[in-house]
Design an enzyme around this catalytic site. Structure first.
Site, PDB file in Angstrom:
ATOM      1  CB  SER A 118      -0.942  -0.002   1.208  1.00  0.00           C
ATOM      2  OG  SER A 118      -0.314  -0.532   2.336  1.00  0.00           O
ATOM      3  CG  HIS A 139      -2.797  -0.567  -3.413  1.00  0.00           C
ATOM      4  ND1 HIS A 139      -2.870   0.756  -3.074  1.00  0.00           N
ATOM      5  CD2 HIS A 139      -3.059  -1.257  -2.267  1.00  0.00           C
ATOM      6  CE1 HIS A 139      -3.158   0.875  -1.797  1.00  0.00           C
ATOM      7  NE2 HIS A 139      -3.281  -0.339  -1.289  1.00  0.00           N
ATOM      8  CD  GLU A 151      -2.955   3.763  -5.757  1.00  0.00           C
ATOM      9  OE1 GLU A 151      -2.828   3.061  -4.729  1.00  0.00           O
ATOM     10  OE2 GLU A 151      -2.874   4.999  -5.736  1.00  0.00           O
ATOM     11  CG  ASN A 189      -2.702   4.033   1.554  1.00  0.00           C
ATOM     12  OD1 ASN A 189      -3.738   4.172   2.208  1.00  0.00           O
ATOM     13  ND2 ASN A 189      -2.340   2.869   1.047  1.00  0.00           N
TER      14      ASN A 189
HETATM   15  N1  CAA Z   1     -16.939 -10.174   0.794  1.00  0.00           N
HETATM   16  C1  CAA Z   1     -18.021 -10.048  -0.017  1.00  0.00           C
HETATM   17  N2  CAA Z   1     -18.960  -9.092   0.131  1.00  0.00           N
HETATM   18  C2  CAA Z   1     -18.826  -8.244   1.176  1.00  0.00           C
HETATM   19  C3  CAA Z   1     -17.735  -8.302   2.066  1.00  0.00           C
HETATM   20  C4  CAA Z   1     -16.772  -9.311   1.838  1.00  0.00           C
HETATM   21  N3  CAA Z   1     -15.675  -9.423   2.612  1.00  0.00           N
HETATM   22  N4  CAA Z   1     -17.889  -7.308   2.968  1.00  0.00           N
HETATM   23  C5  CAA Z   1     -19.024  -6.642   2.672  1.00  0.00           C
HETATM   24  N5  CAA Z   1     -19.589  -7.207   1.581  1.00  0.00           N
HETATM   25  C6  CAA Z   1     -20.783  -6.761   0.864  1.00  0.00           C
HETATM   26  C7  CAA Z   1     -22.050  -7.052   1.617  1.00  0.00           C
HETATM   27  O1  CAA Z   1     -22.499  -8.361   1.379  1.00  0.00           O
HETATM   28  C8  CAA Z   1     -22.998  -6.005   1.078  1.00  0.00           C
HETATM   29  O2  CAA Z   1     -23.541  -6.430  -0.166  1.00  0.00           O
HETATM   30  P1  CAA Z   1     -25.008  -5.904  -0.677  1.00  0.00           P
HETATM   31  O3  CAA Z   1     -24.936  -4.412  -0.707  1.00  0.00           O
HETATM   32  O4  CAA Z   1     -25.161  -6.512  -2.017  1.00  0.00           O
HETATM   33  O5  CAA Z   1     -25.972  -6.410   0.337  1.00  0.00           O
HETATM   34  C9  CAA Z   1     -22.093  -4.809   0.793  1.00  0.00           C
HETATM   35  O6  CAA Z   1     -20.759  -5.335   0.731  1.00  0.00           O
HETATM   36  C10 CAA Z   1     -22.190  -3.799   1.902  1.00  0.00           C
HETATM   37  O7  CAA Z   1     -21.897  -4.462   3.144  1.00  0.00           O
HETATM   38  P2  CAA Z   1     -22.754  -4.291   4.459  1.00  0.00           P
HETATM   39  O8  CAA Z   1     -24.196  -4.064   4.129  1.00  0.00           O
HETATM   40  O9  CAA Z   1     -22.425  -5.432   5.369  1.00  0.00           O
HETATM   41  O10 CAA Z   1     -22.139  -3.041   5.188  1.00  0.00           O
HETATM   42  P3  CAA Z   1     -21.969  -1.569   4.675  1.00  0.00           P
HETATM   43  O11 CAA Z   1     -23.083  -1.103   3.817  1.00  0.00           O
HETATM   44  O12 CAA Z   1     -21.668  -0.826   5.912  1.00  0.00           O
HETATM   45  O13 CAA Z   1     -20.661  -1.611   3.753  1.00  0.00           O
HETATM   46  C11 CAA Z   1     -18.369  -1.530   3.364  1.00  0.00           C
HETATM   47  C12 CAA Z   1     -19.468  -2.139   4.206  1.00  0.00           C
HETATM   48  C13 CAA Z   1     -18.456  -2.018   1.916  1.00  0.00           C
HETATM   49  C14 CAA Z   1     -17.058  -2.031   3.971  1.00  0.00           C
HETATM   50  C15 CAA Z   1     -18.490   0.039   3.397  1.00  0.00           C
HETATM   51  O14 CAA Z   1     -18.617   0.495   4.715  1.00  0.00           O
HETATM   52  C16 CAA Z   1     -17.333   0.755   2.761  1.00  0.00           C
HETATM   53  O15 CAA Z   1     -17.260   0.904   1.545  1.00  0.00           O
HETATM   54  N6  CAA Z   1     -16.376   1.238   3.598  1.00  0.00           N
HETATM   55  C17 CAA Z   1     -15.170   1.894   3.142  1.00  0.00           C
HETATM   56  C18 CAA Z   1     -14.167   0.860   2.755  1.00  0.00           C
HETATM   57  C19 CAA Z   1     -12.881   1.447   2.274  1.00  0.00           C
HETATM   58  O16 CAA Z   1     -12.667   2.649   2.224  1.00  0.00           O
HETATM   59  N7  CAA Z   1     -11.951   0.572   1.923  1.00  0.00           N
HETATM   60  C20 CAA Z   1     -10.636   0.947   1.509  1.00  0.00           C
HETATM   61  C21 CAA Z   1      -9.719   0.872   2.677  1.00  0.00           C
HETATM   62  S1  CAA Z   1      -8.078   1.330   2.237  1.00  0.00           S
HETATM   63  C22 CAA Z   1      -7.414  -0.113   1.668  1.00  0.00           C
HETATM   64  O17 CAA Z   1      -7.977  -1.145   1.657  1.00  0.00           O
HETATM   65  C23 CAA Z   1      -6.066  -0.047   1.083  1.00  0.00           C
HETATM   66  C24 CAA Z   1      -4.927   0.413   1.855  1.00  0.00           C
HETATM   67  O18 CAA Z   1      -3.890   0.479   1.262  1.00  0.00           O
HETATM   68  C25 CAA Z   1      -4.967   0.774   3.278  1.00  0.00           C
END
Ligand code: CAA
Length: 281
Positions: A118, A139, A151, A189
């Site tokens: 990352s 990424h 990315e 990031n």
């Molecule tokens: N596998 C498959 N599907 C998943 C899942 C997983 N691990 N986790 C969540 N889902 C799906 C759910 O089944 C749900 O599907 P539907 O909409 O079709 O029902 C959908 O994702 C939304 O999940 P939830 O309803 O349980 O919960 P939510 O609406 O609160 O969403 C979230 C959860 C998708 C995580 C949302 O909160 C979100 O987008 N958060 C931000 C995530 C983000 O910014 N990620 C990047 C982080 S930085 C990184 O990763 C890189 C780095 O370098 C640090």
């Protein structure tokens, strides 16, 4: 491209293995110990099960996906006949270096090496191998099965032909590849972590309670998660590692990690994975 090895079965690695297997690739998931490999496979099974219950995939598709994934604890033999290796081990240069040296000694000549780092320099990681032209940053974002972005980061020597292959591979996985040049933290990031760090400074300086800081960003800026819950979700140790890469890379105090973040990591409060961070789980 048919055979893929994913090194590391943690949050990112198991998600990456899952999406490759869902899209028809044969995947070997490599972990250091058998119980970690089993934990990764059971996480994948659980996540596929959730997709079945939401009727996004059928039970047959779930079973076929699981059949396409095998696990290994022997990196050298697991990469012998692969076309692509994706590394998703902890965000520490020395660990990644060792992994890439082993892969380089054992993978076939044509194999492409990708790192899910990352923030660490792709150019520097590429030089751990004898094939920097075939090395690229791929990424992914957590949760990998949900987030659309890959990315794609070129090292200084990455062959443009390899970049094209990785962009079309991302498309095959149902993702959108967006290019960025090799620079500390790339784009994602470099922009995300200062925001998270600033939210932590707001807690540190008593500007507002964690819950309220998150509500402000969710309701006012339409973020799906507030920055502190997102930090817990990413892992406070990972956030600190990335901020240190930015701080070291730019030698600019604007990236200095908040002392509260350092203290929480020292205390083992790492977020979701330890059950406690800015919130409890
Ligand atoms: N596998 C498959 N599907 C998943 C899942 C997983 N691990 N986790 C969540 N889902 C799906 C759910 O089944 C749900 O599907 P539907 O909409 O079709 O029902 C959908 O994702 C939304 O999940 P939830 O309803 O349980 O919960 P939510 O609406 O609160 O969403 C979230 C959860 C998708 C995580 C949302 O909160 C979100 O987008 N958060 C931000 C995530 C983000 O910014 N990620 C990047 C982080 S930085 C990184 O990763 C890189 C780095 O370098 C640090």
């Amino acid at each position: 491209m048919e055979r893929v090895a994913v090194v590391g079965g943690g949050t990112m690695g198991n998600g990456i293995a899952q999406i490759f297997a869902m899209n028809g690739f044969s995947v070997t998931l490599i972990e250091t110990r058998q119980e970690l490999a089993e934990k990764a496979l059971s996480t994948i099974e659980k996540n596929l099960g959730r997709m079945v219950s939401k009727e996004k995939i059928s039970e047959e598709e779930k079973e076929a996906t699981l059949e396409r994934i095998e696990s290994s604890t022997d990196t050298a033999s697991a990469v012998k006949d692969v076309d692509l290796v994706i590394e998703a081990v902890p965000e520490l240069y020395d660990i990644k270096k060792k992994v890439f040296q082993t892969i380089d000694e054992n993978a076939p000549e044509h194999a492409i090496f990708a790192s899910n780092t990352s923030s660490i320099s792709i150019t520097k990681l590429a030089e751990c191998t004898g094939r920097p032209e075939q090395f690229i940053g791929m990424h992914f974002f957590n949760p990998v099965p949900v987030m659309k972005l890959v990315e794609v980061i070129n090292g200084l020597k990455t062959d443009p032909e390899i970049t094209d292959q990785i962009i079309s591979l991302s498309d095959q996985l149902g993702k959108v590849a967006v290019p960025a040049n090799d620079s500390p933290g790339f784009v994602s990031n470099r922009v995300l972590m200062p925001m998270i760090n600033e939210a932590i400074f707001c807690v540190y300086e008593g500007v507002a309670e964690p819950e309220d800081i998150d509500s402000i960003m969710k309701l006012g800026m339409a973020h799906p998660m507030g920055p502190l819950r997102l930090a817990d979700f990413i892992g406070l140790d990972v956030c600190l590692d990335i901020l240190e890469v930015l701080y070291e890379g730019f030698k600019d105090p604007k990236y200095r990690p908040c002392p509260l973040l350092v203290k929480m990591v020292d205390a083992g409060k790492l977020g979701n994975k330890t059950g406690e961070g800015f919130f409890t789980y």
